[in-house]
Motif scaffolding. Structure first.
Motif, short mmCIF file in Angstrom:
data_model
loop_
_atom_site.label_atom_id
_atom_site.label_comp_id
_atom_site.label_asym_id
_atom_site.label_seq_id
_atom_site.Cartn_x
_atom_site.Cartn_y
_atom_site.Cartn_z
N CYS A 1 0.69 -1.40 -0.03
CA CYS A 1 0.05 0.06 0.24
C CYS A 1 1.26 1.35 0.09
CB CYS A 1 -0.66 -0.01 1.33
SG CYS A 1 -2.34 -1.08 1.01
N SER A 2 2.31 1.08 1.03
CA SER A 2 2.81 2.59 0.77
C SER A 2 3.24 2.63 -0.54
CB SER A 2 4.01 2.15 1.85
OG SER A 2 3.52 1.74 3.22
N LEU A 3 3.72 1.45 -1.50
CA LEU A 3 4.34 1.83 -2.73
C LEU A 3 3.12 2.15 -3.24
CD1 LEU A 3 6.09 -1.38 -2.60
CD2 LEU A 3 6.92 0.18 -3.20
N ILE A 4 2.09 1.78 -2.89
CA ILE A 4 0.93 2.27 -4.27
C ILE A 4 1.00 3.75 -4.27
CG2 ILE A 4 -1.73 2.21 -4.74
CD1 ILE A 4 -0.87 -1.51 -4.65
N TYR A 5 0.20 3.72 -2.99
CA TYR A 5 0.43 6.16 -2.13
C TYR A 5 1.08 6.74 -2.82
CZ TYR A 5 -3.60 3.81 0.40
OH TYR A 5 -3.94 2.85 1.26
N ALA A 6 2.93 6.10 -3.37
CA ALA A 6 4.19 7.13 -3.05
C ALA A 6 4.31 6.88 -4.86
CB ALA A 6 4.97 6.64 -2.52
N VAL A 7 3.68 5.96 -5.30
CA VAL A 7 4.18 6.16 -6.99
C VAL A 7 3.25 7.44 -7.43
CG1 VAL A 7 3.53 4.38 -8.94
CG2 VAL A 7 4.68 3.57 -7.46
N PRO A 8 2.79 7.56 -7.40
CA PRO A 8 2.20 8.90 -7.99
C PRO A 8 2.77 10.19 -7.78
CG PRO A 8 -0.02 8.18 -6.87
CD PRO A 8 1.68 7.50 -6.44
N GLN A 9 4.12 10.49 -6.71
CA GLN A 9 4.69 11.14 -6.47
C GLN A 9 6.21 11.42 -7.98
OE1 GLN A 9 3.43 13.76 -4.01
NE2 GLN A 9 5.12 13.22 -3.33
N SER A 10 6.10 10.34 -8.36
CA SER A 10 6.99 9.62 -9.25
C SER A 10 6.72 10.61 -10.76
CB SER A 10 7.11 8.72 -9.91
OG SER A 10 7.76 8.40 -8.31
#
Length: 301
Positions: A88-97
């Motif tokens: 979930c942390s990876l999915i939530y943070a991916v849009p930052q890229s």
């Protein structure tokens, strides 16, 4: 659980904080577009992971106390929760890229900055994305933590009250209260006085732990979240707030990762015992080295 929480907090401490300090010193972004996307992804990932692992810790304690007969599945359940937290942390943070990119100033082409300008079609999309970040990073973890620890405290309070009532009935009707006997009224097990005191101590410790955990999380995150919401819905008035105050609120939010080891470690590790053990090891090592030196000296080496 504590190990994964330490990993998340170390990501924030040794990656996010130095990044923010360096960015403040250079003012502009000097590391290029790829570094902009990677570092902003890692910055969000550390915060998401820290909040999600806190949720895992609260859920693990919830199952351990309210469903004690399922302890055989505790390790497997803990691994599943931690895997979900990381995913979930990876999915939530991916849009930052995708949201952040390097852009040059329209009037000063040599000045580059890592910004979100030009990605969102309108302000409503930007508000929706920022609101999602706040909900996933603060409101959902806070809701889960408050609900789970409230249920834990209620369960321990109920058991404590039942044990006192059973002990009182057994003392009034029987003289042999040292062993567990079946209560004639409700068929419950009558606890020994030592068990009652143990539950009372557990209740007090859980109460202190609950108040501390929830208070630290709210104290660290709420001012920054309030400032973020203010900036999203009334940007003109929010921009009048002094920059040093905004930075201070951000430091408080990041400071939650610095407070987690103190809060959770104080209830997991016996610091007095560990310090004594370390001092004993150091003293034993010093004595051993002294014996080696005296032996070598006596042998003429």
């Amino acid at each position: 659980m504590i190990t994964h929480l330490a990993v998340a907090d170390l990501l924030v401490t040794f990656l996010m904080i130095p990044l923010e300090v360096g960015w403040r010193l250079t003012v502009q972004w000097l590391a290029g577009n790829l570094a902009c996307k990677v570092f902003l992804f890692l910055r969000a990932f550390g915060l998401y992971l820290s909040s999600n692992v806190l949720v895992c810790v609260s859920l693990d304690r919830y199952f351990a106390i309210l469903h004690p007969l399922k302890l055989n599945d505790a390790r497997r359940r803990g691994k599943i929760m931690l895997i979900i937290a990381w995913i979930c942390s990876l999915i939530y943070a991916v849009p930052q890229s995708f949201v952040f990119h390097v852009s040059s100033h329209p009037e000063y082409p040599k000045f580059h900055q890592c910004v979100t300008f030009g990605f969102f079609m309108n302000q409503a999309e930007e508000i929706a994305y920022n609101l999602f970040c706040v909900v996933a990073m603060y409101f959902v973890p806070l809701l889960v933590i408050c609900c789970t620890y409230t249920k834990i405290l209620c369960e321990i309070s109920t058991k404590s009250r039942e044990s006192r009532e059973d002990t009182g009935r057994s003392e009034g009707g029987r003289t042999k209260t040292k062993r567990c006997t079946n209560s004639a009224a409700g068929g419950r097990l009558t606890l020994r006085r030592s068990d009652t005191s143990t539950i009372e101590r557990a209740r007090g410790k859980t109460l202190r732990m609950t108040i501390t955990i929830v208070s630290v999380f709210i104290l660290c995150w709420t001012p920054y979240v309030a400032m973020t919401l203010w900036y999203m819905f009334d940007r003109e008035s929010a921009m009048r707030v002094d920059t040093w105050l905004q930075d201070a609120l951000f430091i408080m939010a990041v400071g939650n990762s610095c407070a987690n080891p103190l809060v959770y470690g104080s209830y997991v590790v016996n610091f007095r015992h560990e310090c004594s053990r370390c001092l004993c090891l150091c003293s034993n090592t010093s004595e051993a080295n002294l014996d080696v030196r005296l032996t070598c000296r006596s042998r003429g080496k």
